[in-house]
Each structure stands twice: as structure tokens, then as C-alpha cells.
Design an enzyme around this catalytic site. Structure first.
Site, PDB file in Angstrom:
ATOM      1  N   SER A  98       8.899  -4.133   5.717  1.00  0.00           N
ATOM      2  CA  SER A  98       9.224  -4.647   4.383  1.00  0.00           C
ATOM      3  C   SER A  98       8.847  -6.114   4.314  1.00  0.00           C
ATOM      4  O   SER A  98       8.797  -6.814   5.321  1.00  0.00           O
ATOM      5  CB  SER A  98      10.712  -4.462   4.068  1.00  0.00           C
ATOM      6  OG  SER A  98      11.514  -5.113   5.041  1.00  0.00           O
TER       7      SER A  98
ATOM      8  N   ASP B  72      -2.326 -15.514   2.839  1.00  0.00           N
ATOM      9  CA  ASP B  72      -1.126 -15.225   3.642  1.00  0.00           C
ATOM     10  C   ASP B  72      -1.502 -14.511   4.933  1.00  0.00           C
ATOM     11  O   ASP B  72      -0.978 -13.436   5.245  1.00  0.00           O
ATOM     12  CB  ASP B  72      -0.140 -14.384   2.828  1.00  0.00           C
ATOM     13  CG  ASP B  72       1.272 -14.419   3.414  1.00  0.00           C
ATOM     14  OD1 ASP B  72       1.551 -15.326   4.227  1.00  0.00           O
ATOM     15  OD2 ASP B  72       2.082 -13.547   3.068  1.00  0.00           O
TER      16      ASP B  72
END
Length: 496
Positions: free
Chosen positions: A247, A362
Site C-alpha cells: 500500500s 518518485d
């Protein structure tokens, strides 16, 4: 052979029509991409007729594309991108009936696109951008017009930011032709008029029927790839924790096992989080446009008012972060080098291989996934930025993960390709030291980068992951020299 020797050997390979690479019988896959191969493409394809994957991209091949390639009927993936090939696209490529992906981008190809390629019913990716092709591309309207960009002679029947609109030069001709037709019709008999009418009617009917039967099967394929919410719910056991793979800020990823035996990763976006819907839309757009062996592939999407999810290629071996920090997991020197080469290859494509530069924003170990063959794939394009032709930097309010951000990104929100290069440098250091940039030992003026700088070059063995190199193992000296060259070179990388 040392690490440097390996890279030098790889860059000095040459290939010509007499090479033995083309006489490897029963070869299914051939990948010679990203080398410095030179010469003309070989016409000896008899022993490659069973091949399904050939990638010769990013080399220095010259000459023309041989007509003989059309005989490879089993070939599904074929790439000649980023070479120096000239001449026209052979009509014989229209005989490659199994072709799914054809990439001829970034060459010097000229002439028209063969109409024979329209008959390839399984062709779902066709890239001829950055060439010198001409004529109208309307017959290929099922493909994104970005795949035809930077061909000054190509034009489309509809507006597109990538291809000029075709000039309507035929209007005057049509008017003059109509006048002639009116005169002719007035002079012919009623019987001739009836014959003309019925001929036109018959021809039009046959053409419509032919078009109806020749609709590209890619629409059928797309329909087969669509999944409903109920199907995803059933395949993930109602999105249970036992199916949870991981997650993040905007989404959770689950393993989906379908009744037909297929396994995919389902990325379910948390719509309660701000910007989650925007992240879904951005990732949908980018993954549908980008295609590279080191990027995760999007299979399908499921979206409605209160549920948004992406169906992605499942990476059986987990993430690079798992292999670095999970108990019982270990990557040796060669595996870590291979993964970092995979990541570098993906970044090179994002920054220079697409129509516009793509900035991932990222890059970190959890966003590098490994497939069953331990090949690295960059994932998570939720905050990706697309640079325009008029600017090499953009500003953003969406920040990446602390510790991996370039200073100008974190302080001012300035995003450029240098930001990804900086993150790659941090990722490289972490991969070989097994130290997170957010480790408790770092704080104040001490960072992962400054710690390595202070220890080098005299104490490399104290910087490198203690489990990576042992003096008693075989080829210890060569491996230490190789890792040392990587760690010592981190500074120029992290500076972009």
C-alpha cells in the site's frame, strides 16, 4: 573480467550480414538492444522463422530494412527503433501475420507507410515517430497519433498536436469533375444511367460489407481485457488482507487470481485521499502511452463514481525493497547490478525515448518491481510529470518520498530530468550499502551521501552491505573492485 571490462566488451560488439547470430536455429527470442552494433541488417532469416521476439533497438545499424523479414510469420514483437536505417518500409512486413508490436521509430526512413500493414489484425502498437515518412495516416487512425510524431511529410484528416492536418487540395478538382460528369450524364441514354446507378450501388454495398468484416480485432481484444468490479472483487477475495501486496499514499495493491488461471496485480485507489482521482487518471494516461520492457504494463482499468482501479502485470518476485530488507531475501552483486541497469534503461526511455520527456518523480526501492526472471520494472506513475517542448522544467506542489528527492524538488517544487537522476543516485547507494536515506543514523548534516563520502575511498568494505561480499568467496577481489567503482561513482550520478 572486471566490471569495467564487461561494459567495454558490450559496447564494442559489431554485427554484419556474415554473423552467426542469424543462424541460431529454433531461437525464440533475440534481444541485442542498447549496444553499439553496426553494419547492415542481415537478410538471413531462414533460421529465425520460429522467433516471436526480436529487439535490435538503440544500436547503429545502417542501410535498409530487408524484404526477407516479411517471412518471419511467428514474430510478435519486433523493434528496430533508434538506429540509422534508411529507405522505405518494406511492403513485405504486411505478411508478418502474428505481429502485435512494431517499433521503427527514431530512424531515417522515408516514403509512404505501406497499406499492407493495415491487414495486420493483431497489431496493437505501431510506432514510426521521428522519421522522414510522408502521406496521410488516416488508415491508421486506431493508433495514437503520437506514434507518428516528428515526420514532416505525414498528415492526418483530423486535428492532432503530433501530426499536421492534411491540406484539402482536391476540392477544385472535384468541382471540375462534377461539371464533366453532369455533361456526360446529360449526353448518355437512360439505359446507361441505370447501368451506372446499379454499378455504383453494387460497389458501395460490397465495400461496406468488406469494411464490416475487416474491422481490426484490437477492438475485440480490448473488450476481452475489460473487467468489472465484481470480477475484481471475486479475484481478490473481496480485497482481503491476505491478497494485499502493498500500500502507498494513494492506493493499495492486491493479487488477483482469476478462474482462467491468470494472475494480475490490482491497484485500488483510495478515493478518500486528496488527489487520488487525479493520480489514477495520470497513471492511466501514462501507462497506456509508455511501452518499455522495464516499465510495468497496464492490462486494463475499472472506473466508476466510487471505485477506481488499475489491472497491472503481476511481478512475482516483489519489490527491490523486499529483497534488500526482508528476512531471508538476498541479491548478489550481479543481480543488483542487473536491476540497476534495468532501472537506468527505463529512465533513459522516459527522459529521451518518448515524444516528450517524462519525469517519474518518485524513484525508490518500493517502486522497482522484479518479475519471475528478476528483471527490474519501474512502477507507480501517480505523480509523474510530462514536460512540454517549450520547457525543460515544471513546478509541482506534489512532493515525492523524503530522502530520495533532489534539493530543488523538495525546496522549490522544481521538477526536471535531473531530479530522477538524483533519485537514481540515492537508489544506487542504497542498493549496495543496504542503508535507507531515512535511517536513524542520519540526521543533521550527516546523510547517506555524506557518510559514504567520508568513508571513501579507504573504507569501501565498511560502506558496502556486509552480506554482499565475503573475503572467502570466489572472485572476491574482482567483485570488490566492481562494487568500489560503482560506489565511488555515486557522486556524479546523485548530482545529476
Amino acid at each position: 573480467m572486471t566490471c569495467v571490462d564487461l561494459f567495454q566488451a558490450r559496447s564494442e560488439i559489431e554485427l554484419d550480414s556474415s554473423t552467426e547470430h542469424w543462424s541460431l536455429k529454433d531461437l525464440l527470442e533475440l534481444d541485442l538492444s542498447s549496444n553499439s552494433l553496426t553494419g547492415n541488417l542481415s537478410e538471413q532469416t531462414e533460421d529465425l522463422k520460429v522467433a516471436t521476439y526480436i529487439n535490435l533497438s538503440r544500436n547503429a545499424f545502417t542501410g535498409t530494412i530487408p524484404d526477407a523479414y516479411g517471412s518471419m510469420n511467428n514474430l510478435m514483437i519486433f523493434s528496430l527503433a533508434s538506429n540509422e536505417l534508411q529507405g522505405s518500409i518494406p511492403h513485405s512486413l504486411g505478411k508478418m501475420i502474428s505481429l502485435v508490436s512494431l517499433d521503427l521509430s527514431d530512424n531515417l526512413l522515408s516514403g509512404e507507410i505501406p497499406t499492407a500493414l493495415e491487414n495486420l489484425q493483431f497489431l496493437t502498437y505501431f510506432n514510426v515517430s521521428f522519421n522522414k515518412l510522408s502521406a496521410e495516416i488516416s488508415p491508421f487512425r486506431n493508433f495514437s497519433y503520437s506514434l507518428f510524431a516528428s515526420n514532416e511529410g505525414l498528415c492526418s484528416a483530423r486535428d492532432s498536436p503530433y501530426v499536421d492536418r492534411c491540406k484539402k487540395k482536391k476540392k477544385k478538382k472535384k468541382k471540375s469533375e462534377r461539371r464533366i460528369i453532369v455533361v456526360v450524364i446529360a449526353s448518355v441514354t437512360f439505359v446507361a444511367l441505370l447501368i451506372t446507378f446499379f454499378s455504383v450501388l453494387t460497389w458501395t454495398t460490397r465495400r461496406r460489407r468488406r469494411r464490416a468484416t475487416e474491422q481490426p480485432s484490437s477492438h475485440d481484444i480490448k473488450d476481452m481485457e475489460r473487467f468489472s468490479y465484481q470480477e475484481l472483487k471475486q479475484a481478490t477475495n473481496d480485497f482481503s488482507n491476505e491478497k494485499l501486496l502493498g500500500s502507498g499514499s494513494f492506493a493499495s495493491v492486491y493479487l488477483a487470481n482469476f478462474d482462467n488461471g491468470n494472475h494480475f496485480a490490482v491497484k485500488v485507489f483510495n478515493l478518500g485521499r486528496e488527489h487520488a482521482s487525479r493520480s489514477f487518471e495520470r497513471e492511466c494516461y501514462m501507462l497506456s502511452k509508455l511501452r518499455h520492457r522495464n516499465l510495468t504494463k497496464v492490462i486494463s482499468a475499472c472506473s466508476n463514481h466510487d471505485f477506481k482501479a488499475l489491472l497491472l502485470e503481476y511481478m512475482q518476485s516483489g519489490s527491490l525493497e523486499d529483497w534488500l530488507y526482508r528476512d531471508g531475501s538476498f541479491l548478489d552483486v550481479v543481480q543488483r547490478i542487473d536491476v540497476m541497469i534495468d532501472v537506468a534503461s527505463a529512465l533513459e526511455y522516459l527522459h529521451h525515448g518518448y515524444v516528450k520527456p517524462v519525469i517519474h518523480c518518485d524513484l525508490k526501492p518500493s517502486n522497482v518491481l522484479l518479475d519471475k526472471d528478476m528483471v527490474g520494472h519501474i512502477t507507480d506513475f501517480g505523480i509523474t510529470k510530462l514536460l512540454g517542448e517549450e520547457n525543460s522544467v515544471v513546478h509541482t506542489h506534489t512532493l515525492a518520498t523524503l530522502g530520495y528527492m533532489a534539493p530543488e524538488y523538495g525546496n522549490e517544487g522544481v521538477v526536471s530530468s535531473a531530479c530522477d537522476v538524483y533519485s537514481y543516485g540515492i537508489l544506487l547507494m542504497e542498493t549496495f550499502t543496504r542503508r535507507k536515506p531515512t535511517d536513524d543514523m542520519f540526521g543533521g548534516e550527516l546523510s547517506l551521501r555524506s557518510w559514504i563520502d567520508a568513508m571513501l575511498p579507504d573504507s569501501v568494505n565498511q560502506v558496502v552491505d556486509s552480506a554482499l561480499l565475503r573475503e572467502e568467496e570466489e572472485h572476491f577481489t574482482e567483485k570488490m573492485r566492481c562494487v568500489s567503482s560503482i560506489v565511488l561513482g555515486h557522486d556524479s550520478i546523485s548530482q545529476g
